[in-house]
Motif scaffolding. Structure first.
Motif, PDB file in Angstrom:
ATOM      1  N   PHE A 244       0.825  -1.207   0.000  1.00  0.00           N
ATOM      2  CA  PHE A 244       0.000   0.000   0.000  1.00  0.00           C
ATOM      3  C   PHE A 244       0.860   1.258   0.000  1.00  0.00           C
ATOM      4  N   GLU A 245       1.983   1.217   0.726  1.00  0.00           N
ATOM      5  CA  GLU A 245       2.903   2.360   0.726  1.00  0.00           C
ATOM      6  C   GLU A 245       3.458   2.608  -0.675  1.00  0.00           C
ATOM      7  N   ILE A 246       3.755   1.548  -1.417  1.00  0.00           N
ATOM      8  CA  ILE A 246       4.314   1.666  -2.765  1.00  0.00           C
ATOM      9  C   ILE A 246       3.358   2.410  -3.687  1.00  0.00           C
ATOM     10  N   VAL A 247       2.062   2.121  -3.567  1.00  0.00           N
ATOM     11  CA  VAL A 247       1.081   2.774  -4.456  1.00  0.00           C
ATOM     12  C   VAL A 247       0.495   4.048  -3.858  1.00  0.00           C
ATOM     13  N   GLY A 248       0.961   4.432  -2.675  1.00  0.00           N
ATOM     14  CA  GLY A 248       0.549   5.703  -2.082  1.00  0.00           C
ATOM     15  C   GLY A 248      -0.790   5.672  -1.384  1.00  0.00           C
ATOM     16  N   LEU A 249      -1.193   4.503  -0.916  1.00  0.00           N
ATOM     17  CA  LEU A 249      -2.471   4.366  -0.206  1.00  0.00           C
ATOM     18  C   LEU A 249      -2.223   3.977   1.244  1.00  0.00           C
ATOM     19  N   PRO A 250      -3.071   4.442   2.140  1.00  0.00           N
ATOM     20  CA  PRO A 250      -2.916   4.004   3.520  1.00  0.00           C
ATOM     21  C   PRO A 250      -3.344   2.537   3.647  1.00  0.00           C
ATOM     22  N   PRO A 251      -2.616   1.756   4.439  1.00  0.00           N
ATOM     23  CA  PRO A 251      -3.025   0.359   4.618  1.00  0.00           C
ATOM     24  C   PRO A 251      -4.399   0.304   5.299  1.00  0.00           C
ATOM     25  N   PRO A 252      -5.258  -0.606   4.866  1.00  0.00           N
ATOM     26  CA  PRO A 252      -6.574  -0.714   5.496  1.00  0.00           C
ATOM     27  C   PRO A 252      -6.442  -1.196   6.942  1.00  0.00           C
ATOM     28  N   GLU A 253      -7.229  -0.623   7.814  1.00  0.00           N
ATOM     29  CA  GLU A 253      -7.210  -0.994   9.232  1.00  0.00           C
ATOM     30  C   GLU A 253      -8.625  -1.328   9.685  1.00  0.00           C
ATOM     31  N   PRO A 254      -8.886  -2.505  10.147  1.00  0.00           N
ATOM     32  CA  PRO A 254      -8.019  -3.678  10.102  1.00  0.00           C
ATOM     33  C   PRO A 254      -7.973  -4.265   8.695  1.00  0.00           C
ATOM     34  N   ALA A 255      -6.912  -4.987   8.402  1.00  0.00           N
ATOM     35  CA  ALA A 255      -6.678  -5.520   7.053  1.00  0.00           C
ATOM     36  C   ALA A 255      -7.759  -6.509   6.629  1.00  0.00           C
ATOM     37  N   TRP A 256      -8.383  -7.169   7.570  1.00  0.00           N
ATOM     38  CA  TRP A 256      -9.355  -8.205   7.189  1.00  0.00           C
ATOM     39  C   TRP A 256     -10.582  -7.639   6.481  1.00  0.00           C
ATOM     40  N   TYR A 257     -10.910  -6.357   6.669  1.00  0.00           N
ATOM     41  CA  TYR A 257     -12.013  -5.755   5.897  1.00  0.00           C
ATOM     42  C   TYR A 257     -11.706  -5.839   4.400  1.00  0.00           C
ATOM     43  N   ALA A 258     -10.511  -5.412   4.036  1.00  0.00           N
ATOM     44  CA  ALA A 258     -10.108  -5.443   2.627  1.00  0.00           C
ATOM     45  C   ALA A 258      -9.988  -6.877   2.134  1.00  0.00           C
ATOM     46  N   GLN A 259      -9.501  -7.768   2.983  1.00  0.00           N
ATOM     47  CA  GLN A 259      -9.355  -9.161   2.579  1.00  0.00           C
ATOM     48  C   GLN A 259     -10.715  -9.814   2.348  1.00  0.00           C
ATOM     49  N   LEU A 260     -11.715  -9.464   3.152  1.00  0.00           N
ATOM     50  CA  LEU A 260     -13.068  -9.983   2.918  1.00  0.00           C
ATOM     51  C   LEU A 260     -13.604  -9.491   1.573  1.00  0.00           C
ATOM     52  N   LEU A 261     -13.391  -8.213   1.265  1.00  0.00           N
ATOM     53  CA  LEU A 261     -13.815  -7.690  -0.033  1.00  0.00           C
ATOM     54  C   LEU A 261     -13.074  -8.415  -1.158  1.00  0.00           C
ATOM     55  N   GLY A 262     -11.804  -8.679  -0.963  1.00  0.00           N
ATOM     56  CA  GLY A 262     -11.042  -9.439  -1.957  1.00  0.00           C
ATOM     57  C   GLY A 262     -11.631 -10.818  -2.184  1.00  0.00           C
ATOM     58  N   ALA A 263     -12.046 -11.484  -1.115  1.00  0.00           N
ATOM     59  CA  ALA A 263     -12.666 -12.810  -1.250  1.00  0.00           C
ATOM     60  C   ALA A 263     -13.983 -12.723  -2.025  1.00  0.00           C
ATOM     61  N   VAL A 264     -14.777 -11.690  -1.747  1.00  0.00           N
ATOM     62  CA  VAL A 264     -16.042 -11.496  -2.474  1.00  0.00           C
ATOM     63  C   VAL A 264     -15.765 -11.241  -3.954  1.00  0.00           C
ATOM     64  N   LEU A 265     -14.744 -10.441  -4.249  1.00  0.00           N
ATOM     65  CA  LEU A 265     -14.405 -10.172  -5.646  1.00  0.00           C
ATOM     66  C   LEU A 265     -13.921 -11.426  -6.370  1.00  0.00           C
ATOM     67  N   VAL A 266     -13.206 -12.296  -5.681  1.00  0.00           N
ATOM     68  CA  VAL A 266     -12.813 -13.581  -6.287  1.00  0.00           C
ATOM     69  C   VAL A 266     -14.063 -14.366  -6.667  1.00  0.00           C
ATOM     70  N   ALA A 267     -15.011 -14.445  -5.740  1.00  0.00           N
ATOM     71  CA  ALA A 267     -16.254 -15.188  -6.002  1.00  0.00           C
ATOM     72  C   ALA A 267     -17.022 -14.575  -7.171  1.00  0.00           C
ATOM     73  N   PHE A 268     -17.115 -13.239  -7.212  1.00  0.00           N
ATOM     74  CA  PHE A 268     -17.844 -12.579  -8.299  1.00  0.00           C
ATOM     75  C   PHE A 268     -17.131 -12.780  -9.633  1.00  0.00           C
ATOM     76  N   ALA A 269     -15.797 -12.725  -9.624  1.00  0.00           N
ATOM     77  CA  ALA A 269     -15.036 -12.956 -10.857  1.00  0.00           C
ATOM     78  C   ALA A 269     -15.287 -14.367 -11.386  1.00  0.00           C
ATOM     79  N   ILE A 270     -15.342 -15.337 -10.488  1.00  0.00           N
ATOM     80  CA  ILE A 270     -15.639 -16.721 -10.901  1.00  0.00           C
ATOM     81  C   ILE A 270     -17.029 -16.806 -11.515  1.00  0.00           C
ATOM     82  N   LEU A 271     -17.998 -16.133 -10.901  1.00  0.00           N
ATOM     83  CA  LEU A 271     -19.355 -16.116 -11.464  1.00  0.00           C
ATOM     84  C   LEU A 271     -19.379 -15.456 -12.836  1.00  0.00           C
ATOM     85  N   GLU A 272     -18.716 -14.308 -12.962  1.00  0.00           N
ATOM     86  CA  GLU A 272     -18.694 -13.616 -14.252  1.00  0.00           C
ATOM     87  C   GLU A 272     -18.094 -14.503 -15.339  1.00  0.00           C
ATOM     88  N   TRP A 273     -16.970 -15.111 -15.032  1.00  0.00           N
ATOM     89  CA  TRP A 273     -16.301 -15.943 -16.029  1.00  0.00           C
ATOM     90  C   TRP A 273     -17.160 -17.166 -16.365  1.00  0.00           C
TER      91      TRP A 273
END
Length: 135
Positions: A37-66
């Motif tokens: 996150f520092e490399i791309v200039g974004l603050p790290p999400p706090e707590p990280a698991w919020y972003a990780q849950l969204l990532g898991a949902v996006l994986v599921a949606f990508a599988i559905l789309e494909w």
């Protein structure tokens, strides 16, 4: 919709969106890696698991789309993707305009680029939906 010699079908649009959602999902699943996150200039999400849950949902949606691209369910999935992209673009725009992103200059450029991408994706999904209904 045709762009040059490429015909934009619902199936193609869904598969491209699946790849973009999968890419964003990988980034979000790595949310506990602050340096990324520092490399791309974004603050790290706090707590990280919020972003990780969204990532898991996006994986599921990508599988559905494909998986549903080219089937009778693609119209519903295309509509869901259009709504999701439009909502995400609007939400991110509000946070950026309010100055509440916590991002540095590089991060702001990245976030505004994401807003533009989401808005274009929502528009493309909408166009293929309307065009398909008219056919």
């Amino acid at each position: 919709m045709q762009v040059g010699s490429l015909r934009l079908t619902q199936a193609l649009v869904l598969r491209v969106d699946a790849v973009s959602n999968g890419s964003l999902a990988l980034f979000l699943l790595a949310a506990s890696w602050d340096r990324l996150f520092e490399i791309v200039g974004l603050p790290p999400p706090e707590p990280a698991w919020y972003a990780q849950l969204l990532g898991a949902v996006l994986v599921a949606f990508a599988i559905l789309e494909w998986g549903l691209a080219g089937t009778t369910a693609e119209r519903t999935v295309t509509f869901a993707a259009a709504v999701g992209n439009a909502l995400a673009a609007a939400i991110l725009t509000v946070w950026l305009v309010a100055g509440e992103s916590g991002a540095d200059t590089h991060g702001l450029v990245a976030l505004w680029s994401i807003v533009a991408f989401l808005a274009v994706a929502a528009a493309v999904h909408s166009v293929v939906l309307v065009r398909r209904r008219g056919s």
